[in-house]
Scaffold this motif. Structure first.
Motif, PDB file in Angstrom:
ATOM      1  N   UNK A 168       0.503  -1.110  -0.289  1.00 49.05           N
ATOM      2  CA  UNK A 168      -0.246   0.397  -0.172  1.00 49.05           C
ATOM      3  C   UNK A 168       1.253   1.225  -0.224  1.00 49.05           C
ATOM      4  N   UNK A 169       1.084   1.632  -0.766  1.00 50.91           N
ATOM      5  CA  UNK A 169       1.833   3.530  -1.215  1.00 50.91           C
ATOM      6  C   UNK A 169       1.275   3.849  -2.134  1.00 50.91           C
ATOM      7  N   UNK A 170       0.672   4.848  -1.353  1.00 48.12           N
ATOM      8  CA  UNK A 170       0.482   6.373  -2.398  1.00 48.12           C
ATOM      9  C   UNK A 170       1.458   7.009  -2.683  1.00 48.12           C
ATOM     10  N   UNK A 171       1.859   6.841  -2.372  1.00 49.43           N
ATOM     11  CA  UNK A 171       2.991   8.142  -3.114  1.00 49.43           C
ATOM     12  C   UNK A 171       4.331   6.804  -4.283  1.00 49.43           C
ATOM     13  N   UNK A 172       3.434   6.132  -4.847  1.00 53.49           N
ATOM     14  CA  UNK A 172       4.536   5.268  -5.771  1.00 53.49           C
ATOM     15  C   UNK A 172       4.592   6.411  -6.859  1.00 53.49           C
ATOM     16  N   UNK A 173       3.648   6.724  -7.654  1.00 52.27           N
ATOM     17  CA  UNK A 173       3.464   7.595  -8.785  1.00 52.27           C
ATOM     18  C   UNK A 173       3.629   6.649 -10.249  1.00 52.27           C
ATOM     19  N   UNK A 174       3.375   4.591  -9.695  1.00 53.82           N
ATOM     20  CA  UNK A 174       3.094   4.064 -10.379  1.00 53.82           C
ATOM     21  C   UNK A 174       1.714   3.162 -11.446  1.00 53.82           C
ATOM     22  N   UNK A 175       1.650   3.505 -12.210  1.00 54.27           N
ATOM     23  CA  UNK A 175       0.090   2.239 -12.165  1.00 54.27           C
ATOM     24  C   UNK A 175      -0.163   1.057 -11.507  1.00 54.27           C
ATOM     25  N   UNK A 234      -0.981  10.098   4.159  1.00 51.67           N
ATOM     26  CA  UNK A 234      -0.509  10.886   4.880  1.00 51.67           C
ATOM     27  C   UNK A 234       0.888  11.427   4.094  1.00 51.67           C
ATOM     28  N   UNK A 235       1.213  10.886   3.453  1.00 49.68           N
ATOM     29  CA  UNK A 235       2.684  10.375   2.801  1.00 49.68           C
ATOM     30  C   UNK A 235       4.014   9.783   3.742  1.00 49.68           C
ATOM     31  N   UNK A 236       3.849   9.480   4.579  1.00 51.41           N
ATOM     32  CA  UNK A 236       5.094   9.232   5.822  1.00 51.41           C
ATOM     33  C   UNK A 236       5.150   7.451   5.774  1.00 51.41           C
ATOM     34  N   UNK A 237       5.244   7.092   4.515  1.00 49.21           N
ATOM     35  CA  UNK A 237       5.574   6.209   4.198  1.00 49.21           C
ATOM     36  C   UNK A 237       4.885   5.067   3.486  1.00 49.21           C
ATOM     37  N   UNK A 238       4.900   3.747   3.045  1.00 51.11           N
ATOM     38  CA  UNK A 238       4.271   2.293   2.988  1.00 51.11           C
ATOM     39  C   UNK A 238       4.163   1.265   4.093  1.00 51.11           C
ATOM     40  N   UNK A 239       2.951   0.531   3.895  1.00 45.09           N
ATOM     41  CA  UNK A 239       3.223  -0.276   4.286  1.00 45.09           C
ATOM     42  C   UNK A 239       2.967  -1.911   3.406  1.00 45.09           C
ATOM     43  N   UNK A 240       2.486  -2.581   4.229  1.00 44.07           N
ATOM     44  CA  UNK A 240       2.227  -4.359   3.484  1.00 44.07           C
ATOM     45  C   UNK A 240       1.642  -4.712   4.239  1.00 44.07           C
ATOM     46  N   UNK A 241       0.084  -4.770   3.270  1.00 45.13           N
ATOM     47  CA  UNK A 241      -0.945  -5.939   4.387  1.00 45.13           C
ATOM     48  C   UNK A 241      -1.211  -7.192   3.544  1.00 45.13           C
ATOM     49  N   UNK A 242      -2.251  -7.796   4.461  1.00 45.79           N
ATOM     50  CA  UNK A 242      -2.351  -9.139   4.568  1.00 45.79           C
ATOM     51  C   UNK A 242      -3.682  -8.937   3.012  1.00 45.79           C
ATOM     52  N   UNK A 243      -3.162  -9.998   1.832  1.00 46.41           N
ATOM     53  CA  UNK A 243      -4.675  -9.710   1.168  1.00 46.41           C
ATOM     54  C   UNK A 243      -5.760  -9.807   1.962  1.00 46.41           C
ATOM     55  N   UNK A 244      -6.885 -10.416   2.327  1.00 47.00           N
ATOM     56  CA  UNK A 244      -8.156 -10.244   2.719  1.00 47.00           C
ATOM     57  C   UNK A 244      -7.859  -8.968   2.954  1.00 47.00           C
ATOM     58  N   UNK A 245      -7.137  -7.808   4.154  1.00 55.78           N
ATOM     59  CA  UNK A 245      -7.613  -6.426   4.627  1.00 55.78           C
ATOM     60  C   UNK A 245      -7.220  -5.752   3.070  1.00 55.78           C
ATOM     61  N   UNK A 246      -6.913  -6.127   1.884  1.00 54.41           N
ATOM     62  CA  UNK A 246      -7.673  -4.956   0.867  1.00 54.41           C
ATOM     63  C   UNK A 246      -8.179  -5.335   0.173  1.00 54.41           C
ATOM     64  N   UNK A 247      -9.170  -6.577   1.125  1.00 56.06           N
ATOM     65  CA  UNK A 247     -10.717  -6.323   0.161  1.00 56.06           C
ATOM     66  C   UNK A 247     -11.509  -5.730  -0.096  1.00 56.06           C
ATOM     67  N   UNK A 248     -11.165  -5.113   1.646  1.00 56.44           N
ATOM     68  CA  UNK A 248     -12.753  -4.009   2.065  1.00 56.44           C
ATOM     69  C   UNK A 248     -12.436  -2.835   1.503  1.00 56.44           C
ATOM     70  N   UNK A 249     -10.959  -2.144   1.350  1.00 56.45           N
ATOM     71  CA  UNK A 249     -10.895  -0.566   0.955  1.00 56.45           C
ATOM     72  C   UNK A 249     -11.747  -0.379  -0.003  1.00 56.45           C
TER      73      UNK A 249
END
Length: 312
Positions: A168-175, A234-249
């Motif tokens: 999960x990286x909002x600031x990656x700038x990549x597709x 907020x631009x403070x970094x990125x994180x890794x999530x388990x796949x199931x945690x991304x399903x409800x985003x």
């Protein structure tokens, strides 16, 4: 010496308190105390040092508790044999689940399980892997759901599913369609869960993290993926999530997800239990129900399993 007396001893050893132990085994405190005193008199040893607060086992008491646990477990196996022969699936079952699995997995299977196996009294607890292993080994848990593999020869497992890590990286700038190599992850920009979460250890093992914490701009101790996501926003970094945690985003946040190239780094989530294999009919039922409901939501096979065992 009776099995009931040994159960009383195990209860006091667990709670280090006669009153709480009596509540656990559903007798009055004087009855429990009298039976333990009777056992001590028969053996001519002191099992508990009552002068300590909380109560402590004596050195001899520690050895007696280890053997008592084996005897009680083996006596319970007799009832398990009878239940299995009769095809009965019921009774109390104590299940521990690690915090990074419980919120996503439990709603997927709980209602299905309790409706199908209404005679099982499921007792659920959210526990760290360390606490789970301790309680499986001391007999106060029947089984647990945790990330594996684990370095404990007394514990057996039945794999439930493989859950990929997702960036999960909002600031990656990549597709979002562009796949990422593990080597592309900058460990110094990772937001992590607090100590005690095996998912954190898995991430550190994945990245072979060697950060010097003295040089960090700030230190974060969070037990919540939601907090990590907000900080990443907020631009403070990125994180890794388990796949199931991304399903409800929400779709807007899903646009910030990046996926790894295959073989995808993933955690192995398993149903674990003591090798004494008590209450196997309920363990088999849980495994069948969970794998049945999960396979529709997560079906990854070309994965690289990352161990949750801390590599310090």
């Amino acid at each position: 010496m009776t099995i009931t007396q040994l159960k009383y001893v195990l209860a006091v050893a667990q709670f280090q308190n006669f009153t709480k132990a009596a509540e656990k085994v559903f007798v009055t405190q004087p009855t429990l105390s009298m039976q333990i005193q009777k056992l001590e008199d028969e053996l001519d040893v002191q099992i508990f040092d009552r002068s300590k607060k909380p109560i402590e086992l004596t050195e001899t008491g520690k050895k007696i508790v280890t053997q008592a646990r084996n005897i009680v477990n083996e006596s319970d196996r007799i009832q398990d044999i009878v239940d299995q022969e009769k095809g009965f699936i019921g009774g109390e079952f104590r299940l521990g689940i690690i915090p990074t699995v419980m919120p996503t997995l439990l709603p997927m299977f709980l209602n299905n399980f309790i409706n199908r196996y209404s005679k099982v009294k499921l007792r659920l607890e959210e526990l760290t892997t360390e606490n789970i292993l301790e309680r499986l080994n001391d007999g106060s848990l029947d089984a647990a759901i945790a990330a594996t593999p684990l370095e404990d020869t007394l514990i057996k497992k039945k794999v439930l599913y493989y859950e990929p890590f997702v960036i999960y990286n909002p600031s990656s700038g990549k597709p979002s369609s562009e796949k990422v190599d593990v080597e592309d992850i900058d460990p110094d920009k990772l937001l992590l869960l607090e100590d005690g979460h095996c998912f954190k250890d898995s991430v550190l093992n994945l990245c072979r993290n060697s950060r010097d914490t003295q040089e960090e701009r700030f230190s974060l101790m969070s037990g919540s993926f939601e907090t990590l996501i907000k900080l990443a926003d907020e631009g403070l970094g990125m994180t890794l999530l388990p796949y199931l945690n991304t399903e409800e985003l929400h779709d807007r946040k899903k646009a910030n997800l990046r996926y790894f190239k295959e073989p995808t780094p993933a955690r192995e989530v398993s149903l674990i239990y003591h090798r004494s294999e008590l209450k196997m009919q309920i363990i088999e039922a849980l495994h069948q129900i969970i794998t049945g409901v999960v396979k529709g939501a997560i079906a990854f096979h070309n994965v690289n399993i990352i161990s949750p065992v801390s590599q310090k």
